[in-house]
Design an enzyme around this catalytic site. Structure first.
Site, PDB file in Angstrom:
ATOM      1  N   GLU A  53      -7.844   6.278  -5.220  1.00  0.00           N
ATOM      2  CA  GLU A  53      -6.526   5.980  -4.659  1.00  0.00           C
ATOM      3  C   GLU A  53      -6.027   7.193  -3.866  1.00  0.00           C
ATOM      4  O   GLU A  53      -6.288   8.329  -4.222  1.00  0.00           O
ATOM      5  CB  GLU A  53      -5.549   5.676  -5.799  1.00  0.00           C
ATOM      6  CG  GLU A  53      -4.125   5.381  -5.350  1.00  0.00           C
ATOM      7  CD  GLU A  53      -3.158   5.234  -6.519  1.00  0.00           C
ATOM      8  OE1 GLU A  53      -2.099   4.626  -6.327  1.00  0.00           O
ATOM      9  OE2 GLU A  53      -3.477   5.736  -7.627  1.00  0.00           O
ATOM     10  N   LYS A 129      -0.827  -2.327  -2.644  1.00  0.00           N
ATOM     11  CA  LYS A 129      -0.557  -2.195  -4.070  1.00  0.00           C
ATOM     12  C   LYS A 129       0.671  -3.011  -4.465  1.00  0.00           C
ATOM     13  O   LYS A 129       1.761  -2.832  -3.916  1.00  0.00           O
ATOM     14  CB  LYS A 129      -0.352  -0.725  -4.411  1.00  0.00           C
ATOM     15  CG  LYS A 129      -0.182  -0.431  -5.900  1.00  0.00           C
ATOM     16  CD  LYS A 129      -0.049   1.077  -6.115  1.00  0.00           C
ATOM     17  CE  LYS A 129       0.088   1.447  -7.584  1.00  0.00           C
ATOM     18  NZ  LYS A 129       0.234   2.900  -7.758  1.00  0.00           N
ATOM     19  N   CYS A 163      -4.729   1.199  -9.104  1.00  0.00           N
ATOM     20  CA  CYS A 163      -4.169   1.985 -10.202  1.00  0.00           C
ATOM     21  C   CYS A 163      -3.312   1.188 -11.181  1.00  0.00           C
ATOM     22  O   CYS A 163      -3.840   0.514 -12.060  1.00  0.00           O
ATOM     23  CB  CYS A 163      -3.389   3.161  -9.625  1.00  0.00           C
ATOM     24  SG  CYS A 163      -3.116   4.508 -10.818  1.00  0.00           S
TER      25      CYS A 163
END
Length: 298
Positions: A53, A129, A163
Site C-alpha cells: 500500500e 480503498k 489494508c
C-alpha cells in the site's frame, strides 16, 4: 484486460511475487527506483507482482499535498513495469482525481488511496480503498471508494483490496451466482497494506480467516521498516491457499517472496463458503449490507 477467467475456476497455475519492501518516506522517485530494482529480476518468471500500500510515499496523510494524478509518473511507471516483466503489477498510490477525470469515472473529486493493477498489454484497472482508517484520520483527508473490483488475469478472478478492508468480512464475502453465473465472485483475494507491527497477529490471523471462510486463495503484502511517523512494520506478507495454509510467508526483512497457486487445488475444494448458507438476498446483494467502521483500530 486479457485472459478472462472461467466460471468453473482457473485452468492454470498462477505464479506470484510478493514485494515486501522498506518504503522511503515521501520519496516517489526514490521508491519507484527502489521497487523497480527489486522486481526487475522477475521478468518472465512470474504472472503477478504485488507491491505494498502507498508504495511511493508510505502511509501519510501529509503526502496528499503532492498527490499525482492518472497522467503522472507513477501510473506511467507501473504500466511500463508490467510491460517489461510480462506480468501484472499492482500496488496502491495516493492519486488526486478531479475535473474531467472524476467526471468520467463518476466519482467525487478528491485524493484516493488507489490500488493500480497494470498488465503487459497496457490495460489498467483500479480499486479505490473503501474502508478508510479513521483512527489515523484517513477519512478526513482522503475520499473513499464504493465499488467492489474484480480483475480477470491469466485465468484467475482476483478481488482487489487495501489494508483496513481486511477487517470487513461482509464486504469481502465470496458470493455465489452474483457476478459469475453458477460460480463464486473470485478465486484470489489480494490485500496490499501498511499494517503496523503492533498489530501483526491480527494481520496474520485475518488473512487466514479470509481464505478459510471464502475458500479462496489469499495474498497479503505488507511493508517493513519504520516510517516517518515512527511507526514500525513487521512485514509478515503471505500467500495462502484456500485452507489458509501458507505457500510462503515473510519475516521482518525486506525481500521478494515467490509462490505458485495451484489451479487444481482451487477447483477441487470440497464444500462451499459460508456465504452460500446466507439467505439469497444477502448472498446476492451488490455489496452486502452497509459496512460501518468499528471503534477499534486494525
Amino acid at each position: 484486460m486479457s485472459d478472462a477467467s472461467s466460471s468453473n475456476g482457473p485452468d492454470r497455475d498462477l505464479r506470484v511475487a510478493l514485494v515486501q519492501g522498506d518504503t522511503r518516506w515521501h520519496d516517489p522517485a526514490g521508491n519507484r527506483a527502489y521497487y523497480g530494482g527489486l522486481i526487475a529480476p522477475r521478468a518472465g518468471r512470474t504472472d503477478l507482482v504485488v507491491l505494498p500500500e502507498t508504495f511511493t510515499s508510505g502511509f501519510s496523510n501529509e503526502a496528499l499535498a503532492n498527490a499525482e494524478d492518472m497522467q503522472g509518473p507513477t501510473v506511467a511507471w507501473i504500466k511500463e513495469q508490467a510491460r517489461a516483466l510480462d506480468a501484472a503489477v499492482c500496488g496502491s498510490v495516493q492519486l488526486r482525481i478531479e475535473g474531467a477525470q472524476a467526471e468520467s469515472e463518476g466519482i467525487a473529486p478528491g485524493v484516493y488511496n488507489r490500488l493500480l493493477f497494470a498488465t503487459p498489454d497496457g490495460a489498467l484497472v483500479h480499486y479505490d480503498k473503501r474502508h478508510l482508517f479513521r483512527m489515523a484520520k484517513e477519512h478526513e483527508r482522503y475520499a473513499a471508494g464504493d465499488k467492489r473490483v474484480f480483475v480477470d488475469w491469466r485465468g484467475w478472478r482476483i478481488f482487489l483490496q487495501v489494508c483496513y478492508d481486511l477487517r470487513f468480512p461482509v464486504y469481502i464475502r465470496n458470493r455465489f451466482d452474483a457476478t459469475r453465473p453458477g460460480a463464486f465472485d473470485y478465486d484470489l483475494a489480494l490485500f496490499v497494506a501498511n499494517w503496523p507491527a503492533a498489530r501483526a497477529y491480527p494481520w496474520k490471523t485475518l488473512l487466514r480467516a479470509r481464505a478459510i471462510e471464502n475458500l479462496a486463495a489469499v495474498i497479503g503484502v505488507n511493508r517493513v521498516g519504520t516510517d516517518g511517523n515512527g511507526i514500525a512494520y513487521s512485514g509478515d506478507s503471505a500467500a495462502l491457499d484456500p485452507l489458509g495454509q501458507p505457500l510462503v510467508e515473510g519475516d521482518t526483512e525486506a525481500r521478494v517472496l515467490e509462490a505458485t497457486f495451484s489451479a487444481e487445488q482451487l477447483r477441487g475444494q470440497p464444500g462451499v463458503p459460508g456465504a452460500c448458507q446466507l439467505p439469497g438476498d444477502l448472498q446476492r446483494g451488490d455489496s452486502g449490507p452497509v459496512v460501518q467502521e468499528p471503534p477499534g483500530a486494525p
